[in-house]
Motif scaffolding. Structure first.
Motif, PDB file in Angstrom:
ATOM      1  N   ALA A  41     -58.782  55.248  21.504  1.00  0.00           N
ATOM      2  CA  ALA A  41     -60.094  55.661  20.991  1.00  0.00           C
ATOM      3  C   ALA A  41     -60.510  57.022  21.535  1.00  0.00           C
ATOM      4  O   ALA A  41     -61.197  57.795  20.850  1.00  0.00           O
ATOM      5  N   LYS A  42     -60.116  57.353  22.768  1.00  0.00           N
ATOM      6  CA  LYS A  42     -60.577  58.585  23.415  1.00  0.00           C
ATOM      7  C   LYS A  42     -59.542  59.700  23.428  1.00  0.00           C
ATOM      8  O   LYS A  42     -59.803  60.777  23.960  1.00  0.00           O
ATOM      9  N   PHE A  43     -58.383  59.442  22.854  1.00  0.00           N
ATOM     10  CA  PHE A  43     -57.290  60.412  22.970  1.00  0.00           C
ATOM     11  C   PHE A  43     -57.648  61.750  22.335  1.00  0.00           C
ATOM     12  O   PHE A  43     -57.351  62.820  22.890  1.00  0.00           O
ATOM     13  N   LYS A  44     -58.286  61.719  21.178  1.00  0.00           N
ATOM     14  CA  LYS A  44     -58.605  62.958  20.475  1.00  0.00           C
ATOM     15  C   LYS A  44     -59.586  63.822  21.272  1.00  0.00           C
ATOM     16  O   LYS A  44     -59.557  65.055  21.200  1.00  0.00           O
ATOM     17  N   ASP A  45     -60.444  63.165  22.077  1.00  0.00           N
ATOM     18  CA  ASP A  45     -61.368  63.926  22.927  1.00  0.00           C
ATOM     19  C   ASP A  45     -60.611  64.643  24.044  1.00  0.00           C
ATOM     20  O   ASP A  45     -60.986  65.749  24.456  1.00  0.00           O
ATOM     21  N   GLU A  46     -59.560  64.011  24.543  1.00  0.00           N
ATOM     22  CA  GLU A  46     -58.781  64.630  25.625  1.00  0.00           C
ATOM     23  C   GLU A  46     -57.904  65.765  25.094  1.00  0.00           C
ATOM     24  O   GLU A  46     -57.682  66.761  25.788  1.00  0.00           O
ATOM     25  N   PHE A  47     -57.418  65.625  23.852  1.00  0.00           N
ATOM     26  CA  PHE A  47     -56.541  66.639  23.265  1.00  0.00           C
ATOM     27  C   PHE A  47     -57.087  67.031  21.890  1.00  0.00           C
ATOM     28  O   PHE A  47     -56.589  66.598  20.847  1.00  0.00           O
ATOM     29  N   PRO A  48     -58.130  67.878  21.860  1.00  0.00           N
ATOM     30  CA  PRO A  48     -58.765  68.243  20.583  1.00  0.00           C
ATOM     31  C   PRO A  48     -57.915  69.197  19.750  1.00  0.00           C
ATOM     32  O   PRO A  48     -58.154  69.355  18.549  1.00  0.00           O
ATOM     33  N   ASN A  49     -56.928  69.863  20.360  1.00  0.00           N
ATOM     34  CA  ASN A  49     -56.068  70.804  19.643  1.00  0.00           C
ATOM     35  C   ASN A  49     -54.674  70.750  20.253  1.00  0.00           C
ATOM     36  O   ASN A  49     -54.384  69.885  21.087  1.00  0.00           O
ATOM     37  N   LEU A  50     -53.831  71.706  19.843  1.00  0.00           N
ATOM     38  CA  LEU A  50     -52.440  71.719  20.303  1.00  0.00           C
ATOM     39  C   LEU A  50     -52.188  72.785  21.362  1.00  0.00           C
ATOM     40  O   LEU A  50     -51.033  73.194  21.572  1.00  0.00           O
ATOM     41  N   ASN A  51     -53.236  73.215  22.073  1.00  0.00           N
ATOM     42  CA  ASN A  51     -53.040  74.241  23.098  1.00  0.00           C
ATOM     43  C   ASN A  51     -52.075  73.773  24.182  1.00  0.00           C
ATOM     44  O   ASN A  51     -51.294  74.563  24.721  1.00  0.00           O
ATOM     45  N   ASP A  52     -52.125  72.491  24.525  1.00  0.00           N
ATOM     46  CA  ASP A  52     -51.241  71.972  25.570  1.00  0.00           C
ATOM     47  C   ASP A  52     -49.778  72.035  25.139  1.00  0.00           C
ATOM     48  O   ASP A  52     -48.875  72.199  25.965  1.00  0.00           O
ATOM     49  N   ILE A  53     -49.524  71.907  23.843  1.00  0.00           N
ATOM     50  CA  ILE A  53     -48.148  71.958  23.343  1.00  0.00           C
ATOM     51  C   ILE A  53     -47.591  73.367  23.492  1.00  0.00           C
ATOM     52  O   ILE A  53     -46.408  73.557  23.806  1.00  0.00           O
ATOM     53  N   GLN A  54     -48.420  74.365  23.291  1.00  0.00           N
ATOM     54  CA  GLN A  54     -47.975  75.743  23.485  1.00  0.00           C
ATOM     55  C   GLN A  54     -47.585  75.987  24.941  1.00  0.00           C
ATOM     56  O   GLN A  54     -46.602  76.678  25.221  1.00  0.00           O
ATOM     57  N   VAL A  55     -48.330  75.390  25.851  1.00  0.00           N
ATOM     58  CA  VAL A  55     -47.986  75.516  27.271  1.00  0.00           C
ATOM     59  C   VAL A  55     -46.642  74.840  27.546  1.00  0.00           C
ATOM     60  O   VAL A  55     -45.784  75.370  28.261  1.00  0.00           O
ATOM     61  N   THR A  56     -46.451  73.663  26.977  1.00  0.00           N
ATOM     62  CA  THR A  56     -45.185  72.941  27.171  1.00  0.00           C
ATOM     63  C   THR A  56     -44.013  73.735  26.619  1.00  0.00           C
ATOM     64  O   THR A  56     -42.968  73.857  27.263  1.00  0.00           O
ATOM     65  N   GLU A  57     -44.180  74.297  25.418  1.00  0.00           N
ATOM     66  CA  GLU A  57     -43.101  75.077  24.813  1.00  0.00           C
ATOM     67  C   GLU A  57     -42.755  76.288  25.668  1.00  0.00           C
ATOM     68  O   GLU A  57     -41.583  76.677  25.760  1.00  0.00           O
ATOM     69  N   ALA A  58     -43.752  76.883  26.322  1.00  0.00           N
ATOM     70  CA  ALA A  58     -43.487  78.048  27.170  1.00  0.00           C
ATOM     71  C   ALA A  58     -42.783  77.655  28.461  1.00  0.00           C
ATOM     72  O   ALA A  58     -41.971  78.414  28.994  1.00  0.00           O
ATOM     73  N   ARG A  59     -43.095  76.468  28.974  1.00  0.00           N
ATOM     74  CA  ARG A  59     -42.518  76.047  30.251  1.00  0.00           C
ATOM     75  C   ARG A  59     -41.112  75.468  30.115  1.00  0.00           C
ATOM     76  O   ARG A  59     -40.306  75.572  31.045  1.00  0.00           O
ATOM     77  N   ILE A  60     -40.808  74.844  28.986  1.00  0.00           N
ATOM     78  CA  ILE A  60     -39.541  74.118  28.860  1.00  0.00           C
ATOM     79  C   ILE A  60     -38.312  75.012  29.013  1.00  0.00           C
ATOM     80  O   ILE A  60     -37.355  74.610  29.666  1.00  0.00           O
ATOM     81  N   PRO A  61     -38.267  76.246  28.440  1.00  0.00           N
ATOM     82  CA  PRO A  61     -37.024  77.026  28.609  1.00  0.00           C
ATOM     83  C   PRO A  61     -36.628  77.241  30.057  1.00  0.00           C
ATOM     84  O   PRO A  61     -35.470  77.058  30.426  1.00  0.00           O
ATOM     85  N   ALA A  62     -37.585  77.625  30.930  1.00  0.00           N
ATOM     86  CA  ALA A  62     -37.248  77.845  32.331  1.00  0.00           C
ATOM     87  C   ALA A  62     -36.826  76.540  33.002  1.00  0.00           C
ATOM     88  O   ALA A  62     -35.866  76.508  33.783  1.00  0.00           O
ATOM     89  N   ALA A  63     -37.536  75.470  32.695  1.00  0.00           N
ATOM     90  CA  ALA A  63     -37.183  74.183  33.283  1.00  0.00           C
ATOM     91  C   ALA A  63     -35.840  73.697  32.754  1.00  0.00           C
ATOM     92  O   ALA A  63     -35.055  73.073  33.472  1.00  0.00           O
ATOM     93  N   ALA A  64     -35.571  74.016  31.487  1.00  0.00           N
ATOM     94  CA  ALA A  64     -34.312  73.569  30.895  1.00  0.00           C
ATOM     95  C   ALA A  64     -33.115  74.238  31.551  1.00  0.00           C
ATOM     96  O   ALA A  64     -32.045  73.645  31.674  1.00  0.00           O
ATOM     97  N   LYS A  65     -33.289  75.498  31.966  1.00  0.00           N
ATOM     98  CA  LYS A  65     -32.182  76.190  32.630  1.00  0.00           C
ATOM     99  C   LYS A  65     -31.790  75.483  33.917  1.00  0.00           C
ATOM    100  O   LYS A  65     -30.623  75.368  34.252  1.00  0.00           O
TER     101      LYS A  65
END
Length: 993
Positions: A761-785
């Motif tokens: 019920a409250k998930f959409k309030d915690e994640f109103p947009n996809l800004n967190d996904i952009q952060v994840t996409e930026a972090r994954i390449p370095a972590a993947a190495k």
């Protein structure tokens, strides 16, 4: 009711058409076939007054006692008369009692012979009415035993009606009317009164009989002649009466020696296995033996050890405790239990990988895994464990098993183990059906562990699956890990009722139940529920009852249905429900179930939609198996979930070894899931890490770091805490146990019932947009190495030695004719056990030639993507010389094809999901197996020509099968299955002129 009436009418109509197409049958009319008053029948019943005379007329038997000959000199409607590795059944003139032929029956029931039988009708499949004659007739035959004289033969005779219900009697000495009372090499007369078959108790319609059957157990070699019905009168009736009077009450199918059991105890094994026990031998998969060196009581016990490798698809053995007399255990089902003593000679285990089953004479069985629910302790220790399995737990009704006609007990091994078993019996027990040892209920006890009850939805909520009673899992997990979980998970089939009492106690302990609701009748046997039958309402009554019970629960329930639907191992999968059509059926069936729950008012049920992290078949090559196409819609889903495992190093058939970090297991889907379902919380339905193949403690610590930094939308997970296929448990080693306790102390790990309930019920309030996904996409390449360096390091350390061979230019004299001539090939042979291959090339194609050792050559009934399940050659090539040799998955320039090795062979590409039309392949039978040659054009693969002076990677595997399927798979360089997707397992080919 309307569906039932339709079925009755259609079945009746089909029967009329069938009989009308046969010769020499009784004429039927609709007037002869009224529906029963209670609508329970609706099938043809011949007129009673004409029944026996029709039998005599149909067979042309005019003898005084001739009331219907079943077998005289021929059996035109008989089945099962052929020769195979289990039996040699024929109509023989070698030795007869009278006339021209007799039945010659020679059998040996080994572990791979689950059923040996013959049967048929004596009226060209016209229904037979003997309802008024059962007390007046006997089944008569003459038998000659070729082997050693025996008191009883392991032959079971039965009658089957047109509802496919059966009643059986074993062929024992009391039916011989000769005073010798033995089956020996003389023709002896057997007369079995029809009342012995007890039609009423078995609910077999004596007025609607279909056929007579014979089931064969153990070992035997006999002749049988002159099978017919005779009048039950004179000396036959008098001898039967004397026997009944002398043995009142009649001999029951209880103890092996026939002794009475007023206490209700039935001994299955004490000191020796009965004659006819099957699978009790030693091979490369298992060993079963009676030993005197270790026992719980008496003089001996059963030693049972097994190791299920890729060559061992089915490890099983069993026995009858009544010398194959049908055993009636119906009186024990309510208050009795299957009991035994088991000593685990391996390490302590909380659920031994063994399944126990009880099978009836219709070959229907009910099975249960040997979990710690059935012992008084938490683990199977290296000492005698008392096992109590209530018979009611076998759910005979749900599996269609008749407890009045039990045939045998079966033991089936999975994985590997080493046990000693003793004192097997059925006996009363004092505990409850779900707690036979009356274990202390710790579900509501206070334990020293972290707990919370906050409304906050921040962090990730921990959940667990553990073997045992769901009501006790919460505190068991807390005792090991130092924290109580927010959810506990278990599996149920569609034969289970909603566990209202247990779920109420789970709620009372402060936890959410997570039910993996498997749409089938039970494991491993039972009805498979397909999606179309759900859509059409076949199970609506059951779904309605379950939904109404769930609506009454005073708390949240997570319900995960159709899980891992993009795999091919469950009956609800898209691939098994029409492929492209299965996508639409999945959505319709899902919505159908959810609508029923909503109409029942089950607002407390949260529906979990769960894919697998890898599709089988791959969605890359089969776009219809893209799991995202199956999404039922936001209105019908509360959680989007995914399952995945780090399998590590293992010896499991077809699984393959690969150590994957938490990010590698789930990262391929996380971002895609978040973008596809931005308003839904993500969940890991089930996951775990193997003990072998890498640093499990570090894997756990990295998992926690990834959940916080990279995967914040994962709000709940369920750890698969069990030693099953491999040792998945979080405490499989001390360092892993400490690492898990450490992440349990992290504030990011949550155990709040209220918080987990509030997430959707409250998930959409915690994640109103996809800004967190952009952060994840930026972090994954370095972590993947970082992960890539660790992965390559681990793989290279395990694959520093590769077998090598040469790949030579095609000889001018070479012909693709299926004959491998030594003057056509140069270079180094590729040896695959007792077979050899050579590889060559030119500017247009690659050539593979081999001589294969095979005792049953060129046998494969499968087609296209299933040709691996028979005689076939799998050929993998890595033609990209610049690729990382330690790569864990197929990349550009990697190809895996399979050649069907039959008289009409072809080359199939899994990547293209089609045959390679331009490829040319020939096979030839040889004295030791077969030769095979293939020409595979580069253009067919989509590859560039090979250049001399380079080194490529390659693998060859031989699939050895017969018409039943693949029996084994052997490799050139790989040591385990999984090479088809993992190039780091391949060998080297040095390309030379």
């Amino acid at each position: 009711m309307m569906n039932k009436l339709k079925f009755i009418f259609l079945a009746f109509a089909a029967g009329i058409i069938l009989f009308a197409g046969c010769k020499n049958v009784l004429k039927l009319s609709l007037d002869d076939a009224p529906l029963d008053d209670d609508l329970s029948g609706g099938v043809y019943r011949p007129l009673k007054s004409d029944s026996l005379s029709a039998l005599a007329d149909a067979e042309g038997d005019e003898s005084e006692n001739g009331l219907g000959v079943i077998y005289g000199d021929e059996w035109p409607n008989g089945w099962g008369f052929e020769k195979n590795n289990c039996k040699d059944f024929s109509f023989s003139n070698e030795d007869v009692y009278e006339g021209k032929t007799a039945l010659k029956l020679n059998w040996n029931k080994k572990g791979d012979c689950p059923f040996i039988g013959i049967g048929g009708t004596w009226t060209n499949w016209a229904p037979v009415d003997m309802e008024d004659q059962v007390g007046k007739l006997a089944l008569s035959m003459y038998i000659k035993n070729v082997g050693e004289p025996v008191k009883d033969l392991s032959i079971i005779l039965g009658f089957e009606d047109y509802a496919e219900k059966n009643t059986f009697v074993s062929l024992n000495h009391r039916f011989i009317d000769d005073p010798i009372q033995n089956f020996d090499n003389r023709w002896v007369h057997v007369a079995i009164p029809m009342v012995e078959f007890n039609f009423a108790k078995a609910k077999v319609a004596a007025g609607n009989l279909k056929q007579i059957k014979m089931n064969f157990e153990g070992v035997g070699n006999v002749y049988i002649d002159d099978i017919r019905f005779i009048k039950f009168e004179g000396e036959i009736a008098e001898a039967y009466k004397r026997y009944k009077d002398a043995n009142a009450p009649a001999k029951a199918a209880t103890n092996k020696d026939g002794s009475a059991n007023p206490s209700g105890t039935i001994t299955l094994f004490k000191d020796e296995l009965p004659a006819g026990a099957w699978g009790v031998d030693k091979d490369n998969c298992k060993e079963v033996a009676v030993i005197q060196s270790d026992k719980f009581e008496g003089t001996s016990s059963i030693a049972y050890s097994w190791n299920k490798t890729n060559d061992c698809k089915y490890i099983s053995w069993g026995f009858s405790w009544t010398d194959w007399v049908p055993a009636d255990i119906s009186a024990q089902v309510k208050n009795g239990a299957l009991q035994m003593r088991v000593k685990n000679l391996g390490k302590p285990d909380d659920g031994l990988p063994m399944v126990i089953g009880l099978e009836d004479y219709a070959q229907k069985g009910s099975y249960l895994a040997l979990s710690n629910m059935w012992i008084p302790t938490d683990e199977y220790i290296n000492g005698w464990n008392k096992v109590i399995i209530p018979l009611s737990a076998f759910d005979f009704a749900g599996h269609g098993v008749n407890p009045q006609s039990i045939k045998q007990i079966q033991f089936q091994g999975e994985g590997s183990a080493n046990l000693v078993i003793d004192d097997i019996k059925i006996a009363p027990y004092a505990g409850k059906a779900d707690n036979p040892h009356n274990k202390r209920d710790i579900s509501l006890e206070t334990v020293s562990a972290l707990d919370e009850n906050a409304d906050s939805i921040g962090g990730v909520f921990t959940g667990v699956f553990m073997p045992g009673r769901p009501v006790t899992l919460r505190n068991q997990y807390a005792t090991v890990t130092g924290r109580k979980p927010a959810s506990v998970m278990w599996y149920e089939g569609w034969n289970d009722k909603f566990k209202s009492e247990d779920i109420a106690r789970i709620h009372a302990s402060g936890c959410i139940p997570h039910i993996v609701w498997e749409a089938k009748k039970g494991l491993p046997a039972g009805e498979e529920v397909n999606l179309a039958s759900i859509i059409n309402g076949k199970y609506d009554d059951y779904l309605q009852q379950y939904a109404e019970a769930a609506a009454k629960a005073k708390g949240t329930v997570q319900l995960r249905i159709f899980h891992e639907f993009n795999g091919n191992w469950y009956p609800w999968s898209t691939v098994l429900n029409g492929k492209e059509a299965g996508v639409d059926r999945h959505k319709k069936a899902w919505k159908h179930i959810v609508d029923i729950f909503r109409k029942a008012g089950a607002k407390n049920v949260q529906f979990v939609w769960c894919m697998n992290n890898g599709g089988v078949p791959s969605e890359k090559d089969n776009p219809w198996n893209d799991p995202y196409l199956c999404y039922p819609g936001d209105d019908y889903v509360d959680w989007v979930s995914i399952d995945g495992y780090n399998w590590g190093e293992n010896d499991l058939p077809g699984q393959g070894s690969w150590w994957g970090t938490f990010r590698e297991v789930f990262g391929n889907h996380y971002i895609k899931m978040a973008k596809a379902f931005p308003n839904k919380p993500l969940q890991i339905g089930e996951f775990a890490c193997n003990e072998k193949g890498g640093d499990k403690a570090q894997w756990i610590l990295d998992m926690q770091d990834d959940l916080k930094r990279l995967f914040p939308r994962i709000k709940n997970y369920n750890y698969f805490y069990i030693n099953k296929e491999v040792d998945w448990r979080v405490n499989s080693n001390p360092k892993a146990a400490e690492a898990w306790k450490q992440i349990m102390l992290d504030p990011y790990t949550r155990s709040s019932y209220k918080g987990l309930t509030n997430v959707p019920a409250k998930f959409k309030d915690e994640f109103p947009n996809l800004n967190d996904i952009q952060v994840t996409e930026a972090r994954i390449p370095a972590a993947a190495k970082r992960d890539e360096r660790l992965r390559i390091k681990n793989q290279m350390s395990r694959n520093t030695k590769r077998k090598s061979a040469t790949m030579t230019v095609r000889a001018a004299s070479q012909k693709v004719d299926g004959v491998v001539n030594t003057d056509e090939y140069t270079g180094q042979s590729i040896l695959v056990k007792n077979s050899s291959f050579r590889v060559s090339y030119d500017n247009e194609a690659i050539y593979l030639a081999g001589e294969v050792t095979d005792e049953d050559p060129l046998e494969n009934k499968n087609e296209n993507g299933d040709v691996w399940n028979g005689d076939a050659i799998e050929f993998a090539l890595g033609l990209n010389t610049g690729a990382d040799s330690a790569r864990a998955s197929l990349g550009e320039g990697d190809y895996h094809i399979i050649i069907k090795a039959t008289a009409q062979p072809y080359v199939y590409s899994w990547a293209k999901a089609s045959k390679l039309a331009g490829a040319n392949v020939k096979t030839t039978k040889t004295a030791d197996g077969y030769s095979i040659e293939a020409r595979i054009p580069y253009a067919e693969l989509g590859a560039k020509p090979i250049k001399a002076g380079t080194v490529i990677t390659a693998e060859i595997a031989i699939d050895n099968g017969d018409m039943k399927g693949r029996k084994s798979q052997i490799y050139w360089n790989s040591e385990k299955p999984g090479f088809n997707e993992r190039p780091f397992m391949w060998g080297h080919l040095n390309v030379v002129e």
